[in-house]
Scaffold this active site. Sequence first.
Site, PDB file in Angstrom:
ATOM      1  N   ASP A  40       0.851  -1.187   0.000  1.00  0.00           N
ATOM      2  CA  ASP A  40       0.000   0.000   0.000  1.00  0.00           C
ATOM      3  C   ASP A  40       0.884   1.233   0.000  1.00  0.00           C
ATOM      4  OD1 ASP A  40      -2.065   2.019   0.631  1.00  0.00           O
ATOM      5  OD2 ASP A  40      -3.263   0.316   1.310  1.00  0.00           O
ATOM      6  N   ASN A  93      -6.039  -5.177  -5.728  1.00  0.00           N
ATOM      7  CA  ASN A  93      -7.178  -4.476  -5.146  1.00  0.00           C
ATOM      8  C   ASN A  93      -7.010  -2.964  -5.109  1.00  0.00           C
ATOM      9  OD1 ASN A  93      -9.555  -4.122  -3.145  1.00  0.00           O
ATOM     10  ND2 ASN A  93      -7.786  -3.312  -2.046  1.00  0.00           N
ATOM     11  N   TYR A 159     -12.611   6.358 -14.523  1.00  0.00           N
ATOM     12  CA  TYR A 159     -12.800   5.183 -13.678  1.00  0.00           C
ATOM     13  C   TYR A 159     -13.512   4.075 -14.443  1.00  0.00           C
ATOM     14  CZ  TYR A 159     -13.861   2.553  -9.394  1.00  0.00           C
ATOM     15  OH  TYR A 159     -13.943   1.582  -8.421  1.00  0.00           O
TER      16      TYR A 159
END
Length: 255
Positions: A40, A93, A159
């Site tokens: 992350d 993810n 998106y």
Amino acid sequence: MSSTTGLSGRAVVVTGAGSGIGRAAALRFAAEGARVVLADINGEGAEAAAREISAAGGTAVTVIGDLSDQQVVDRVVATAVDAFGGIDVLVNNAGVMDRMSAAADTSDAEWERVLGINLTAPFLLSRAALPHLLASGNAAIVFTASEASLRGSAAGTAYTVAKHGIAGLTRSLAVMYRDKGVRTNAIAPGGTVTNIQVELDRDAHGPSVIMRHLGNAGRTATADEQAAAIVFLASDAASNVNGVILPVDNGWSAV
């Protein structure tokens, strides 16, 4: 631990693992006995999740950085290989929202940021991880796609394009590597409680159009409900599931 998951001892990489769906997935994999790399850009969140896994008796390491940077991608793969000997499961993810901008209002910066993080980064990591996934012989890739992978009314142009790209990448990998011991699937979440921020001008054309279509979205999911689907698709319980874009949306895609 469920006897059907087959995840105990497996090496799992989860991106966006510092919060939201990624964090919930990392905790679930660890609870199933998997060894987890938490990747992350949010170092504080990733380290906190890793400490929680360790405190519960699990095994976790972290890699902090921007996954649209090839050097960070290489570091994620190297960390998994050095720490755990390979990669058995890759969960792509990590992602960001756009401003729900219509095409005419999408700036170069918005386009490049959203496509870079939501589509290019998962491609780069999948490509880098594939030699190790192939060596596993029983591997899985799971993407976090979106309702925006299935329709044009769930987000802005950038998106929507990025998440349609994730659907295509999922299916391409599924076909290319299904006979090589790698399954590839994706979840398509509907509205979910996470910390992703959406900065938008509700009076702009894109948001004003999209807001008219969100009445069918239904109940907002928890991150753990999305994570449960991710873990299922990665597990041996889904051993013959390949190339699926699985809506986890309380029936929004059926409306």
